[in-house]
Design a protein around this motif. Structure first.
Motif, short mmCIF file in Angstrom:
data_model
loop_
_atom_site.label_atom_id
_atom_site.label_comp_id
_atom_site.label_asym_id
_atom_site.label_seq_id
_atom_site.Cartn_x
_atom_site.Cartn_y
_atom_site.Cartn_z
N VAL A 87 0.88 -1.16 0.00
CA VAL A 87 0.00 0.00 0.00
C VAL A 87 0.92 1.21 0.00
O VAL A 87 1.85 1.29 0.80
CB VAL A 87 -0.93 0.01 1.23
CG1 VAL A 87 -1.73 1.30 1.30
CG2 VAL A 87 -1.86 -1.20 1.18
N ALA A 88 0.68 2.11 -0.94
CA ALA A 88 1.53 3.29 -1.09
C ALA A 88 0.68 4.55 -1.10
O ALA A 88 -0.47 4.53 -1.55
CB ALA A 88 2.34 3.20 -2.38
N ARG A 89 1.26 5.61 -0.56
CA ARG A 89 0.62 6.93 -0.66
C ARG A 89 1.29 7.63 -1.83
O ARG A 89 2.50 7.84 -1.85
CB ARG A 89 0.80 7.72 0.62
CG ARG A 89 0.01 9.03 0.60
CD ARG A 89 -0.01 9.67 1.96
NE ARG A 89 1.31 9.70 2.54
CZ ARG A 89 2.08 10.79 2.64
NH1 ARG A 89 1.65 11.94 2.24
NH2 ARG A 89 3.28 10.71 3.18
N LEU A 90 0.48 7.98 -2.82
CA LEU A 90 0.97 8.58 -4.05
C LEU A 90 0.19 9.85 -4.32
O LEU A 90 -1.03 9.82 -4.47
CB LEU A 90 0.79 7.59 -5.21
CG LEU A 90 1.05 8.06 -6.62
CD1 LEU A 90 2.53 8.36 -6.80
CD2 LEU A 90 0.60 7.00 -7.60
N ARG A 91 0.89 10.97 -4.30
CA ARG A 91 0.26 12.27 -4.53
C ARG A 91 -0.93 12.49 -3.60
O ARG A 91 -1.97 13.00 -3.99
CB ARG A 91 -0.18 12.41 -5.99
CG ARG A 91 0.96 12.33 -6.98
CD ARG A 91 0.47 12.42 -8.41
NE ARG A 91 1.40 11.72 -9.27
CZ ARG A 91 1.07 10.65 -9.99
NH1 ARG A 91 -0.14 10.16 -9.99
NH2 ARG A 91 1.99 10.07 -10.73
N GLY A 92 -0.80 12.05 -2.36
CA GLY A 92 -1.85 12.27 -1.36
C GLY A 92 -2.93 11.21 -1.33
O GLY A 92 -3.77 11.22 -0.44
N VAL A 125 6.02 9.48 -3.31
CA VAL A 125 5.53 8.14 -3.05
C VAL A 125 6.10 7.65 -1.72
O VAL A 125 7.30 7.73 -1.49
CB VAL A 125 5.92 7.15 -4.16
CG1 VAL A 125 5.44 5.75 -3.84
CG2 VAL A 125 5.38 7.60 -5.50
N HIS A 126 5.22 7.12 -0.87
CA HIS A 126 5.64 6.54 0.40
C HIS A 126 4.96 5.19 0.56
O HIS A 126 3.73 5.10 0.48
CB HIS A 126 5.26 7.45 1.58
CG HIS A 126 5.91 8.78 1.53
ND1 HIS A 126 7.20 9.01 1.92
CD2 HIS A 126 5.44 9.98 1.11
CE1 HIS A 126 7.50 10.28 1.75
NE2 HIS A 126 6.45 10.89 1.25
N ILE A 127 5.74 4.14 0.76
CA ILE A 127 5.18 2.82 1.03
C ILE A 127 4.76 2.81 2.49
O ILE A 127 5.56 3.08 3.38
CB ILE A 127 6.22 1.71 0.77
CG1 ILE A 127 6.81 1.80 -0.64
CG2 ILE A 127 5.60 0.33 1.04
CD1 ILE A 127 5.84 1.61 -1.76
N VAL A 128 3.49 2.52 2.73
CA VAL A 128 2.98 2.57 4.11
C VAL A 128 2.75 1.19 4.71
O VAL A 128 2.45 1.07 5.88
CB VAL A 128 1.70 3.43 4.22
CG1 VAL A 128 1.99 4.88 3.87
CG2 VAL A 128 0.59 2.89 3.36
#
Length: 142
Positions: A87-92, A125-128
């Motif tokens: 699960v990644a956060r991409l552009r919010g 991009v941040h992998i959560v």
């Protein structure tokens, strides 16, 4: 998406675990041998304090058996590696995709209708978390 961590319950639910495997090909004779029991929470959630559940919307991961309405168990304590579903956060916004580190880092959908998402310094991009389990019911019950 707000993440809520639940306090682990001291209760366990133990279900029968049979030694015999069920055939997904040709039928095999049934046996009455039971191996004991399995605690699904302990088996599926090794890190309860860093695990959360998300419900999937969309079809970008359908070829990985992750369909609209599937529940994902996501462990934020695991270090993501090549080939993991993350699960990644991409552009919010949050998305679930397969992490590919070679030949170049990108997030890949498991549906050819969706293009890969390159992981570059310019992208936010941040992998959560890493998806550890996918839960969905057969279509009759889903």
């Amino acid at each position: 998406m707000a993440l809520y961590h639940l306090t682990p319950s001291p209760h366990t639910v133990r279900l029968p675990l049979y030694l015999e495997r069920v055939s997904a090909g040709f039928p095999s004779p049934a046996t009455d041998y039971m191996d004991n029991a399995i605690d699904l929470v302990k088996h599926l959630i090794p890190h309860p304090s860093s695990t959360y559940i998300l419900r999937v919307a969309g079809d970008s991961m359908r070829d990985a058996a992750i369909v609209n309405g599937s529940l994902l168990l996501v462990d934020a304590s695991l270090r993501p590696g090549h080939g993991d579903i993350v699960v990644a956060r991409l552009r919010g916004d949050f998305t679930v995709k397969r992490l590919q580190l070679a030949p170049s880092p990108h997030l890949r959908a498991e549906n050819p209708a969706y293009p890969p998402i390159p992981l570059t310094d310019e992208e936010d991009v941040h992998i959560v978390g890493v998806v550890t389990t996918v839960i969905h019911s057969p279509s009759r019950y889903g």
